[in-house]
Design an enzyme around this catalytic site. Structure first.
Site: not given
Ligand code: URA
Length: 434
Positions: A82, A161, A168, A183, A187
């Site tokens: 990621h 999320d 947010r 966050s 995932k």
């Molecule tokens: N990427 C995400 O998935 N969440 C965040 O809060 C910032 C970047």
């Protein structure tokens, strides 16, 4: 429990218990707690912060707010990767076939681009017919058969999320360490891989502009992953200038293909090799980083990494011929050079501004609903530290609209800064956190 009391508790600087966080996330996901109360809570967290226990509780509550992918039907260690996002970051397109060609199973979920940063799914759609809207069964079968699959983030993975991130985004509460870490990691944990390699970006094109904040974020995410029983490693890498030379969907795919042929830009190749070496070790396909680097070099030289990309594209409905003949990728109708107004050395590139140039050309989304033009973008000919003469080309712009081209060119020139004195290029890999 009442959300009002929890907001007041956090506002007053107290910490929330695991039960309180679980209640808050469950009721928010079920649309019982309204956005205005959750907005107040996010702002209270933004100012008061969260301690390590609270961040773990938030991450786990969000990870369990929807389906937890079960990848046990895939044999072997499944590795996910990621990136926290940046400009010209086409890493997954080159890296995942490289690693899969070395025998590590890649089961990855990706997102689309938003704002000035691009997204892997949009880029992959440059292959005509390619789809990441595949079923969980298809995903698992494909990883077992060819070793790699990339699926779009479904609504059922960490739905808390999904809601919170959108909230947010419009309440100025994105750039908080605990909120970003929870966050991303919620995932990743819900996506089911055994090992996670994170590429945490730092610099003007990244979420975290300061190196020390990027390292702190990396440490937080590595701790969260390891605590959840997933082997997690983070690489902190430069995003103070675009990665590689191509910015824009199909152009980036073309650069990723060149890299799989061993003809990619030096910085991008180095990042793929570094991330790939940690993925191979985590996936059990190499004894150490040195062994891994050799294996990655071999799959580039013998063409098996490129072939793996073609197999992967075909397995998800795309045209694999474009892997070998990139003229089949989307092409822009107008191609124009950006001429340097002065000579000297490139001292700085406002990286997010280059991302915005691509956005202005139509290559990114202004809103979630925008349609994007896969063909447009830029190829940079000069990067930080390069010498440039007046009248030389700084970049080539690919456009499909003259007005958009004009707007992007102006913005591009303002993003480049020059010095009379030689300038050192930026260091790509800032450090490893494990
Ligand atoms: N990427 C995400 O998935 N969440 C965040 O809060 C910032 C970047």
């Amino acid at each position: 429990m009442r959300m009002y009391d929890l907001i007041m508790k956090k506002r007053n600087g107290e910490s929330l218990s695991r039960e309180e966080i679980e209640y808050m996330i469950a009721e928010y996901t079920a649309d019982i707690i309204p956005d205005y109360q959750m907005s107040a809570m996010m702002m209270a967290i933004y100012f008061r912060g969260m301690n390590a226990q609270e961040t773990v509780a938030l991450t786990m509550a969000m990870a369990h707010s929807g389906d937890m992918m079960d990848l046990t039907a895939i044999e072997g260690t499944k590795v996910d990767k990621h990136s926290t996002g940046g400009v010209g970051d086409k890493t997954s397109i080159a890296l995942t076939p490289m690693v899969a060609a070395c025998g590590v199973k890649i089961a990855k979920m990706s997102g689309r681009g938003l704002g000035h940063t691009g997204g892997t799914i949009d880029k992959l759609e440059s292959f005509e017919g390619f789809s990441t809207r595949i079923t969980a069964d298809h995903f698992v079968r494909q990883v077992n058969e060819i070793g790699v699959s990339i699926m779009g983030q479904t609504a059922d993975i960490a739905p808390a999320d999904k809601k919170l991130y959108a909230l947010r985004d419009v309440t100025a509460t994105v750039d908080n360490m605990s909120l970003i870490a929870s966050s991303i990691m919620s995932k990743k944990l819900a996506s089911g891989a055994d090992a996670i390699v994170l590429d945490v970006k730092t610099g003007s094109g990244a979420f975290m502009k300061q190196e020390q904040d990027s390292f702190a974020l990396a440490k937080e995410m590595v701790t969260l992953g390891n605590m959840a029983g997933r082997k997690t490693i983070a690489i902190v890498s430069d995003m103070d200038q675009p990665l590689g030379r191509a910015v824009g969907n199909a152009l980036e795919v073309e650069e990723a293909i060149a890299t799989l042929r061993g003809e990619g830009p030096e910085d991008f190749t180095k990042l793929c090799m570094t991330l790939g070496s940690y993925m191979l070790v985590a996936g059990g396909a190499a004894s150490d980083e040195e062994d891994a680097l050799k294996k990655l070099q071999d799959v580039i030289e013998d063409g098996s990494a490129l072939k793996k990309l073609a197999d992967f594209v075909q397995a998800q409905g795309g045209d694999p011929k474009a892997v070998y003949d990139t003229s089949l990728l989307p092409r822009a109708s107008v191609v124009e050079e950006v001429i340097s107004p002065q000579g000297g050395y490139v001292s700085k590139i406002d990286c997010d501004e280059i991302g915005i140039c691509s956005l202005l050309l139509g290559g990114g989304r202004e809103t979630k609903e925008s349609r994007i033009d896969l063909a447009v973008g830029l190829i940079l000919h000069k990067k930080v530290g390069d010498q440039v003469s007046e009248g030389e080309s700084l970049a080539t712009i690919y456009a499909n609209d003259q007005d958009k081209l004009k707007a992007a060119r102006e913005r591009f020139l303002n993003a480049y800064h020059f010095s009379d004195q030689p300038v050192k290029s930026t260091e790509l890999i800032k450090g490893i956190v494990q």
